[in-house]
Design an enzyme around this catalytic site. Structure first.
Site, mmCIF file in Angstrom:
data_model
loop_
_atom_site.group_PDB
_atom_site.id
_atom_site.type_symbol
_atom_site.label_atom_id
_atom_site.label_comp_id
_atom_site.label_asym_id
_atom_site.label_seq_id
_atom_site.Cartn_x
_atom_site.Cartn_y
_atom_site.Cartn_z
ATOM 1 N N TYR A 160 23.622 -44.407 -31.238
ATOM 2 C CA TYR A 160 24.647 -43.865 -32.122
ATOM 3 C C TYR A 160 25.884 -43.471 -31.308
ATOM 4 O O TYR A 160 27.015 -43.819 -31.661
ATOM 5 C CB TYR A 160 24.096 -42.657 -32.894
ATOM 6 C CG TYR A 160 25.146 -41.922 -33.691
ATOM 7 C CD1 TYR A 160 25.654 -42.466 -34.865
ATOM 8 C CD2 TYR A 160 25.640 -40.692 -33.266
ATOM 9 C CE1 TYR A 160 26.630 -41.796 -35.589
ATOM 10 C CE2 TYR A 160 26.607 -40.019 -33.982
ATOM 11 C CZ TYR A 160 27.101 -40.576 -35.144
ATOM 12 O OH TYR A 160 28.070 -39.928 -35.853
ATOM 13 N N GLU A 195 26.597 -36.713 -43.426
ATOM 14 C CA GLU A 195 27.212 -35.535 -42.817
ATOM 15 C C GLU A 195 26.998 -34.307 -43.708
ATOM 16 O O GLU A 195 26.745 -33.210 -43.211
ATOM 17 C CB GLU A 195 28.705 -35.750 -42.551
ATOM 18 C CG GLU A 195 29.000 -36.733 -41.443
ATOM 19 C CD GLU A 195 28.640 -36.250 -40.039
ATOM 20 O OE1 GLU A 195 28.238 -35.088 -39.863
ATOM 21 O OE2 GLU A 195 28.769 -37.060 -39.109
ATOM 22 N N TRP A 216 22.546 -32.944 -36.265
ATOM 23 C CA TRP A 216 22.834 -34.339 -36.594
ATOM 24 C C TRP A 216 21.657 -35.224 -36.191
ATOM 25 O O TRP A 216 21.329 -36.185 -36.856
ATOM 26 C CB TRP A 216 24.124 -34.803 -35.915
ATOM 27 C CG TRP A 216 24.358 -36.252 -36.139
ATOM 28 C CD1 TRP A 216 24.381 -37.247 -35.198
ATOM 29 C CD2 TRP A 216 24.556 -36.917 -37.395
ATOM 30 N NE1 TRP A 216 24.584 -38.470 -35.798
ATOM 31 C CE2 TRP A 216 24.701 -38.298 -37.151
ATOM 32 C CE3 TRP A 216 24.625 -36.475 -38.723
ATOM 33 C CZ2 TRP A 216 24.904 -39.238 -38.153
ATOM 34 C CZ3 TRP A 216 24.833 -37.414 -39.728
ATOM 35 C CH2 TRP A 216 24.971 -38.763 -39.440
#
Length: 188
Positions: free
Chosen positions: A21, A43, A51
């Site tokens: 990522y 998000e 996250w």
């Protein structure tokens, strides 16, 4: 891209999904409409969590939310909501599930107005990413621009779009490039 490359201090080198990522998505300009919609919702799902938690569940989210097909999500009813709240592969938070449905409806209204997330978002930065020069690891949680976008998205009916969430979103979709100054992904 090997592990010998210098990366941002936040990248968890023990998680290959997180490294990928960081290397391939975070800070990279995204104009893919489906991914923009997905990331907006992910998000929001991340609020109050890490996250990494959401990233580890991303494939489960894609399956649970029909590949982030906004047309389908906008029509979810009580049975689908109950199914989602019973799905251990995602964050089972009623407000966050409801927000994804509301966001799909708001997104469809945006499209009905002749716009897209790509056009809407990138107009805020003149079509070019903002490359910041913050000292390593010293990124802000929000900015005046994320405040403005957050307020406008909320006015348009989107949920879980507070300024801190939107700044993280802007980083994730490459509207801003906040890679550490020493990171090999750094540009500009």
């Amino acid at each position: 891209m090997t592990s010998t490359n210098i990366r941002c201090t936040w990248a968890n080198m023990a998680n290959p999904r997180y490294v990928q990522y960081h290397d391939e998505e975070w800070g990279v300009p995204c104009h893919d409409e489906n991914r923009l919609f997905e990331m907006l919702n992910l998000e929001g799902a991340q609020a109050g969590l890490s996250w990494e938690t959401i990233l580890n569940k991303r494939e489960n989210y894609r399956l649970a939310f029909d590949g982030w097909d906004a047309d389908k999500i906008a029509r979810y009813g009580d049975d689908k909501v109950a199914e989602l709240l019973g799905n251990a592969g995602i964050v089972r938070n009623r407000l966050k599930v409801a927000a994804a449905i509301t966001n799909a409806q708001a997104y469809l209204r945006l499209r009905a107005e002749g716009s897209s997330l790509d056009q809407y978002l990138w107009d805020f930065v003149g079509g070019q990413p903002i490359v910041n020069n913050f000292p390593n690891g010293e990124r802000p949680a929000k900015t005046e621009l994320s405040d403005r976008i957050s307020k406008d998205l909320a006015r348009r009916g989107f949920k879980f779009v507070g300024s801190t969430i939107i700044y993280a979103y802007m980083q994730g979709i490459g509207m801003v490039n906040d890679h550490d100054m020493t990171c090999f992904c750094r540009t500009g």
